[in-house]
Design a protein around this motif. Sequence first.
Motif, PDB file in Angstrom:
ATOM      1  N   GLU A  88       0.355  -1.206  -0.201  1.00 42.59           N
ATOM      2  CA  GLU A  88      -0.019  -0.102   0.188  1.00 42.59           C
ATOM      3  C   GLU A  88       0.888   1.043   0.327  1.00 42.59           C
ATOM      4  O   GLU A  88       0.587   2.404  -0.429  1.00 42.59           O
ATOM      5  N   VAL A  89       1.636   1.382   0.465  1.00 40.23           N
ATOM      6  CA  VAL A  89       2.796   2.780   0.911  1.00 40.23           C
ATOM      7  C   VAL A  89       3.825   2.384  -0.732  1.00 40.23           C
ATOM      8  O   VAL A  89       3.598   3.862  -1.009  1.00 40.23           O
ATOM      9  N   GLU A  90       3.744   1.785  -1.244  1.00 38.94           N
ATOM     10  CA  GLU A  90       4.394   1.871  -2.774  1.00 38.94           C
ATOM     11  C   GLU A  90       2.961   1.998  -3.558  1.00 38.94           C
ATOM     12  O   GLU A  90       3.601   2.648  -4.706  1.00 38.94           O
ATOM     13  N   LEU A  91       2.314   1.216  -3.173  1.00 33.99           N
ATOM     14  CA  LEU A  91       0.835   2.008  -4.313  1.00 33.99           C
ATOM     15  C   LEU A  91       1.131   3.534  -4.386  1.00 33.99           C
ATOM     16  O   LEU A  91       0.371   4.660  -4.771  1.00 33.99           O
ATOM     17  N   ARG A  92       0.934   4.068  -3.183  1.00 34.17           N
ATOM     18  CA  ARG A  92       1.062   5.864  -2.795  1.00 34.17           C
ATOM     19  C   ARG A  92       1.509   6.665  -3.244  1.00 34.17           C
ATOM     20  O   ARG A  92       2.399   7.224  -3.504  1.00 34.17           O
ATOM     21  N   ARG A  93       2.596   5.798  -3.069  1.00 33.85           N
ATOM     22  CA  ARG A  93       4.047   6.295  -3.481  1.00 33.85           C
ATOM     23  C   ARG A  93       4.396   6.574  -4.200  1.00 33.85           C
ATOM     24  O   ARG A  93       3.910   7.733  -4.897  1.00 33.85           O
ATOM     25  N   ASP A  94       3.732   5.717  -5.501  1.00 35.59           N
ATOM     26  CA  ASP A  94       3.675   5.727  -7.036  1.00 35.59           C
ATOM     27  C   ASP A  94       2.224   6.791  -7.524  1.00 35.59           C
ATOM     28  O   ASP A  94       2.540   7.655  -8.077  1.00 35.59           O
ATOM     29  N   GLU A  95       1.085   6.811  -6.817  1.00 34.25           N
ATOM     30  CA  GLU A  95       0.406   7.842  -7.181  1.00 34.25           C
ATOM     31  C   GLU A  95       0.922   9.633  -6.709  1.00 34.25           C
ATOM     32  O   GLU A  95       0.863   9.994  -7.692  1.00 34.25           O
ATOM     33  N   TRP A  96       1.739   9.652  -5.426  1.00 37.62           N
ATOM     34  CA  TRP A  96       2.365  10.603  -5.174  1.00 37.62           C
ATOM     35  C   TRP A  96       2.982  11.296  -5.940  1.00 37.62           C
ATOM     36  O   TRP A  96       2.538  12.984  -6.654  1.00 37.62           O
ATOM     37  N   ALA A  97       4.055  10.254  -6.606  1.00 35.37           N
ATOM     38  CA  ALA A  97       4.748  10.543  -7.912  1.00 35.37           C
ATOM     39  C   ALA A  97       3.853  11.255  -9.275  1.00 35.37           C
ATOM     40  O   ALA A  97       4.382  12.075 -10.246  1.00 35.37           O
ATOM     41  N   ALA A  98       2.666  10.326  -9.074  1.00 41.36           N
ATOM     42  CA  ALA A  98       1.673  10.441 -10.284  1.00 41.36           C
ATOM     43  C   ALA A  98       1.368  12.434 -10.365  1.00 41.36           C
ATOM     44  O   ALA A  98       1.813  12.347 -11.377  1.00 41.36           O
ATOM     45  N   ALA A  99       0.675  12.071  -9.313  1.00 38.03           N
ATOM     46  CA  ALA A  99       0.103  13.635  -9.262  1.00 38.03           C
ATOM     47  C   ALA A  99       1.293  14.728  -9.341  1.00 38.03           C
ATOM     48  O   ALA A  99       1.139  15.816  -9.628  1.00 38.03           O
ATOM     49  N   GLN A 100       2.564  14.183  -8.497  1.00 33.34           N
ATOM     50  CA  GLN A 100       3.147  15.360  -9.165  1.00 33.34           C
ATOM     51  C   GLN A 100       3.921  15.506  -9.985  1.00 33.34           C
ATOM     52  O   GLN A 100       4.374  16.775 -10.483  1.00 33.34           O
ATOM     53  N   GLY A 101       3.756  14.571 -10.883  1.00 32.98           N
ATOM     54  CA  GLY A 101       4.116  15.001 -12.937  1.00 32.98           C
ATOM     55  C   GLY A 101       3.905  15.616 -13.486  1.00 32.98           C
ATOM     56  O   GLY A 101       3.651  16.611 -13.744  1.00 32.98           O
ATOM     57  N   ARG A 102       2.470  15.236 -12.999  1.00 34.18           N
ATOM     58  CA  ARG A 102       1.295  15.769 -13.576  1.00 34.18           C
ATOM     59  C   ARG A 102       1.192  18.048 -13.429  1.00 34.18           C
ATOM     60  O   ARG A 102       1.161  18.360 -13.823  1.00 34.18           O
ATOM     61  N   ARG A 103       1.480  17.811 -11.894  1.00 28.93           N
ATOM     62  CA  ARG A 103       1.170  19.115 -11.482  1.00 28.93           C
ATOM     63  C   ARG A 103       2.318  19.872 -12.352  1.00 28.93           C
ATOM     64  O   ARG A 103       2.471  21.235 -12.551  1.00 28.93           O
ATOM     65  N   ASP A 104       3.553  18.889 -12.379  1.00 32.07           N
ATOM     66  CA  ASP A 104       5.266  19.498 -13.141  1.00 32.07           C
ATOM     67  C   ASP A 104       4.604  19.912 -14.342  1.00 32.07           C
ATOM     68  O   ASP A 104       4.919  21.885 -14.720  1.00 32.07           O
ATOM     69  N   ARG A 105       3.326  18.798 -15.300  1.00 30.30           N
ATOM     70  CA  ARG A 105       3.253  19.475 -16.777  1.00 30.30           C
ATOM     71  C   ARG A 105       2.410  21.027 -16.580  1.00 30.30           C
ATOM     72  O   ARG A 105       2.367  21.607 -17.890  1.00 30.30           O
ATOM     73  N   GLN A 106       1.798  20.192 -16.029  1.00 30.93           N
ATOM     74  CA  GLN A 106       0.879  22.043 -15.849  1.00 30.93           C
ATOM     75  C   GLN A 106       1.907  23.525 -15.594  1.00 30.93           C
ATOM     76  O   GLN A 106       0.818  24.251 -16.109  1.00 30.93           O
ATOM     77  N   LEU A 107       2.770  23.161 -14.646  1.00 24.29           N
ATOM     78  CA  LEU A 107       3.224  24.294 -14.908  1.00 24.29           C
ATOM     79  C   LEU A 107       4.624  24.884 -15.641  1.00 24.29           C
ATOM     80  O   LEU A 107       4.516  26.075 -16.296  1.00 24.29           O
ATOM     81  N   GLY A 108       4.952  23.596 -16.262  1.00 28.07           N
ATOM     82  CA  GLY A 108       5.269  24.464 -17.769  1.00 28.07           C
ATOM     83  C   GLY A 108       4.749  24.605 -18.947  1.00 28.07           C
ATOM     84  O   GLY A 108       4.632  26.054 -19.175  1.00 28.07           O
ATOM     85  N   LEU A 109       2.868  24.028 -18.669  1.00 22.78           N
ATOM     86  CA  LEU A 109       2.270  25.183 -19.599  1.00 22.78           C
ATOM     87  C   LEU A 109       2.233  26.679 -19.539  1.00 22.78           C
ATOM     88  O   LEU A 109       2.006  27.230 -20.323  1.00 22.78           O
ATOM     89  N   ILE A 110       1.472  26.617 -18.087  1.00 15.68           N
ATOM     90  CA  ILE A 110       1.481  27.727 -17.785  1.00 15.68           C
ATOM     91  C   ILE A 110       2.276  28.986 -18.149  1.00 15.68           C
ATOM     92  O   ILE A 110       2.535  30.655 -18.547  1.00 15.68           O
ATOM     93  N   GLU A 111       3.624  28.447 -17.976  1.00 16.56           N
ATOM     94  CA  GLU A 111       5.252  29.066 -17.995  1.00 16.56           C
ATOM     95  C   GLU A 111       5.215  29.516 -19.281  1.00 16.56           C
ATOM     96  O   GLU A 111       5.426  30.624 -19.861  1.00 16.56           O
ATOM     97  N   GLU A 112       4.943  28.245 -20.378  1.00 15.17           N
ATOM     98  CA  GLU A 112       5.253  28.560 -21.750  1.00 15.17           C
ATOM     99  C   GLU A 112       3.641  29.700 -22.753  1.00 15.17           C
ATOM    100  O   GLU A 112       3.938  30.495 -22.951  1.00 15.17           O
ATOM    101  N   VAL A 113       2.394  29.370 -21.834  1.00 14.70           N
ATOM    102  CA  VAL A 113       1.531  30.377 -22.461  1.00 14.70           C
ATOM    103  C   VAL A 113       2.071  31.982 -21.919  1.00 14.70           C
ATOM    104  O   VAL A 113       1.800  32.936 -22.380  1.00 14.70           O
ATOM    105  N   GLY A 114       2.871  32.115 -20.587  1.00 17.66           N
ATOM    106  CA  GLY A 114       3.015  33.240 -20.266  1.00 17.66           C
ATOM    107  C   GLY A 114       4.235  34.162 -21.010  1.00 17.66           C
ATOM    108  O   GLY A 114       4.141  35.256 -20.638  1.00 17.66           O
TER     109      GLY A 114
END
Length: 713
Positions: A88-114
């Motif tokens: 369960e800890v490994e599954l939650r760690r993977d979910e956290w890493a995936a959510a962090q990756g989506r947030r970072d990609r969104q920040l990259g899009l905002i930086e590109e559009v800005g």
Amino acid sequence: MTAETAQRWGSALDEVVVYAQGAVCRRLARGTVPPDGRVRVTGLPRSLDPGSLRARVSGSGAVSVVEARLEVEAEPLDAADSDALRREVELRRDEWAAAQGRRDRQLGLIEEVGAVRPVPPARRREDPHRRTPVDAWLGLADFVDERLTSLHTRLAELEEALERAEHAFLVASDRLDRASTDAPPAQVRTTVSAVLTFGALVDPTPAGARAGAAAEPEGELEVEIEYAVPGAVWAPAYRLTHRRGEDSGRLVLRASVAQRTGEDWTGVRIALATADLRRRTDLPRLRSMRIGRRQPSPAPSGWREPPAGLADLFAGYDAAGTRPDGVEAPMARAMAKGRGEPVLVGSAGPPAGHGESADHDGFAGYGAPPPPPLAGGPAPAASFGPGGGARQRGGMMPAAPAAMVPTASGRPMAPRSAAPAAPGSAVPPPTPPTGPPRPSGDELDYPALVLSGPEEQGGRRGRLFPDVPYDPVAAEYRRRAEAVAALPLPGHAVPPRVSAGSFDHRFDAIARTDIPSDGAWHTVTVGEIPVDLRTEYLCVPSVEQTVYGTLVLSHSTGQALLAGPVEVVVGDDFLLTAALPTLAPGGVCRVGLGPAEGIGVTRRTTVHESTSGLRNSTTVLDHRVHVELANRLAGPVTVEVRERVPVTSDADVRIEERADWSAPRDDTGTEHHTPGTRVWRVDLPAGGATALDGGYEIRIPSAKALAGGNRRS
């Protein structure tokens, strides 16, 4: 009959005694003794101390335990049930890493559009200047603003999802850290069992004693298994309950217990002791002092000469022939695996260098004197002890080169052929010491000595050698268990070994309790102690014009109270948590309750300076103290007001007191008053007030002055 085919008895943990560090557990097993008298008792923890195993038969005079030893078994676990928290800890760690990756990609899009800006086309030198349409600028700005708005909305959703994933990961990690170590951490469960061998005693009846018959057990037997484990600590705690106006209270003794022994304590009787489980139990040896010539120290009483003709004992075994390679090699691999050594495939014995040479030669055995150096040859490679080999870390060093051949008496003789050593190839080893043998503590530790069997070749067969195999898995379990000693103590808690001083105490809990093996603090109720209480109010208005409430606690039981936190409950209201000092049987102590807002105090002082004596030769400093007390509580109170009077070591300086105060008396035996302390004790009724007047005069010769000037306050 081997241990694998022995009858199995299940066991249940019944009693645990927790010491300052570590615990002693007692398990109960019940069953019928088989005809061969061998039983395997299961359920023991992996972190137990192998040398602490004890077994006895309770309630039976016909059967006794003649042998008890430990054995470790391993069995695979079901993948669906094992290691669920870790997955369960490994599954939650993977979910956290995936959510962090989506947030970072969104920040990259905002930086590109800005970063989108209008860029005019390159102008040639001959082209005239052109005007940029305002509508194009505004259109681009509207596009960027609209795009950034949608991207920031999506970013808020992703950050919220990231926080939820991080929270789920932290919760799962905390559950894994606090999980009981009773569960297996891998896909293989290792269990420890105690293999017991029962023996029948002589029939205690007169007829049986005359006939020499052995008594047979009737029905089932109950066996007690006792062992010590690390990874258990405790600290005392208390809860004091009383009502206003009463002179008695209830002091509940509790304990904060933490354990990570590898087994859950479920429904066990628990006792708490302040003793050190690892304290020394052997007496110091007092050596004699001799005047005169130096005399050799006598041989230890435990040393004996080896029996004559020991090598002939295995003549029949040698005549029967050696075992096939397919049988002897696995045995050698198993022996080396238990010692933690590398093994060569197809070898017929343990590797050289661990307790014996490559040809198993050169051992004199336990109790043999050191071999003499060879004539015309190099001395042995190490100093010889009574065990026939030199001690080193991890086992015995080889006692002689492999070319030496032991004689029937166990002494090595000259080699058949030996090539001369090359010049400068090796430094000649030192000459072995002469004189009587000096066995070390390991050689004289008889429970740790192992009798070498006929498979051991050379001088080891039939002799005792210290052999303590290293188990890395058990060592890791014990290391994890001992980490619980580093837990931070609760507030106001004191380690029991510190507060107990030079005495040891034991406290038995009144009921059974459950303590999981999670390494966290758990509160256990031990018992209730009747105490006598009286409420007193103290104030030191010269330092702070506040009245403090205290409880004077005394008990007449024979049980000592150790230092620790005490929760004070007045009536049905929790008041505060204070620190209770160590209280001997029949002792008295004072527990502070904090400021008493219902009692007011005011202090005023005046100083008058004058001279007296012939020709005004004496300076008189007249200090007046005025204290007012007001009781705004619903009941009468007793207030102790503490003042101070100057003290001097000069005979020419006199201090004259003018007040009805008195020197303090230490009723509790725990307070230490500074010199010059004076007290008033006043009884105030409900809603009453009083005034106290006191003072003192300081008479100083005019030719002298106090250090730092004549003090006026």
